[in-house]
Design an enzyme around this catalytic site. Structure first.
Site, PDB file in Angstrom:
ATOM      1  N   PRO A  95      -5.301  -7.280   8.495  1.00  0.00           N
ATOM      2  CA  PRO A  95      -5.355  -6.759   9.870  1.00  0.00           C
ATOM      3  C   PRO A  95      -4.957  -5.284   9.972  1.00  0.00           C
ATOM      4  O   PRO A  95      -5.545  -4.521  10.740  1.00  0.00           O
ATOM      5  CB  PRO A  95      -4.368  -7.658  10.627  1.00  0.00           C
ATOM      6  CG  PRO A  95      -4.336  -8.923   9.842  1.00  0.00           C
ATOM      7  CD  PRO A  95      -4.465  -8.496   8.414  1.00  0.00           C
ATOM      8  N   TYR A  96      -3.963  -4.892   9.173  1.00  0.00           N
ATOM      9  CA  TYR A  96      -3.521  -3.492   9.154  1.00  0.00           C
ATOM     10  C   TYR A  96      -4.648  -2.588   8.655  1.00  0.00           C
ATOM     11  O   TYR A  96      -4.953  -1.551   9.264  1.00  0.00           O
ATOM     12  CB  TYR A  96      -2.288  -3.382   8.259  1.00  0.00           C
ATOM     13  CG  TYR A  96      -1.829  -1.979   7.975  1.00  0.00           C
ATOM     14  CD1 TYR A  96      -1.163  -1.229   8.942  1.00  0.00           C
ATOM     15  CD2 TYR A  96      -2.031  -1.406   6.721  1.00  0.00           C
ATOM     16  CE1 TYR A  96      -0.726   0.066   8.676  1.00  0.00           C
ATOM     17  CE2 TYR A  96      -1.597  -0.120   6.445  1.00  0.00           C
ATOM     18  CZ  TYR A  96      -0.949   0.611   7.417  1.00  0.00           C
ATOM     19  OH  TYR A  96      -0.516   1.883   7.149  1.00  0.00           O
TER      20      TYR A  96
END
Length: 219
Positions: free
Chosen positions: A128-129
């Site tokens: 997600p980052y």
């Protein structure tokens, strides 16, 4: 050059603010999200702006107005979930870009992450980052702003080595350095602000053998 540092209370952001404050050629305003951070900065004689990256773009325009450049080094941090990562690292970054465009501030330096441009290298735990960084970087590249995207390797809390290696896509072997002190990242950001060799460039950054100026001039 008047510079707004977004994420000024982060480990890289604080060092960028301090370097700009000591500079003879730049002045700085620190964008922070807590009143106590504003007070702490003002006690040091540093201009500060209290803002929220989850707020409307019009509020961010007030922060960006009158600046010559923006440094975006904000992040949701490792203790938050994917929702905050999307709200801060992606949407927050894009809203600051929109604010800069709306008020005519053209210079924008983004702190991204090593390999954010290469999906195949993303670790599952950090996906997600990396998604947030990848698409924020893409938005900046397509924004028309005079951008620089810095993608540092593993970040270290140790003194600067003043020796770096940069490239649009660094190929790292098992024996190569994969890390860089945060202080060196901050120095690269500050040096990049008015170094035209870094304009409209995105690059990976790790510790290397060249001086910061020499490495950036070869981009």
């Amino acid at each position: 050059m008047k510079v707004l540092v977004v994420g000024a209370n982060g480990k890289i952001g604080r060092q960028v603010v301090n370097m700009l404050e000591e500079s003879d050629t730049h002045s700085v305003t620190a964008f922070v999200r807590k009143e106590e951070q504003v007070e702490e900065l003002k006690q040091k004689g540093i201009e500060a702006y209290l803002g929220n990256l989850e707020g409307p773009v019009t509020d961010l325009e007030e922060a960006v107005k009158g600046m010559d450049a923006v440094v975006f080094s904000a992040g949701s941090g490792g203790s938050t979930g994917a929702d905050k990562t999307l709200l801060i690292d992606l949407d927050g970054a894009i809203k600051v870009m929109e604010a800069a465009q709306n008020v005519g501030v053209n210079r924008f330096v983004m702190v991204s992450a090593f390999g954010a441009n290469n999906r195949e290298g993303w670790s599952r735990d950090m996906r997600p980052y990396y998604v947030a960084k990848h698409y924020a970087d893409k938005a900046l590249e397509q924004s028309g702003l005079e951008y620089t995207i810095v993608r540092p390797g593993g970040l270290l809390d140790e003194p600067a080595k003043d020796k770096i290696k940069v490239a649009g896509n660094l190929e790292i072997s098992e024996s190569d350095e994969k890390t860089v002190p945060r202080e060196d990242v901050a120095k690269v950001i500050v040096t990049s602000l008015d170094n035209e060799k870094t304009y409209r460039k995105a690059f990976d950054l790790v510790t290397g053998e060249q001086s910061i100026e020499e490495a950036l001039n070869q981009l």
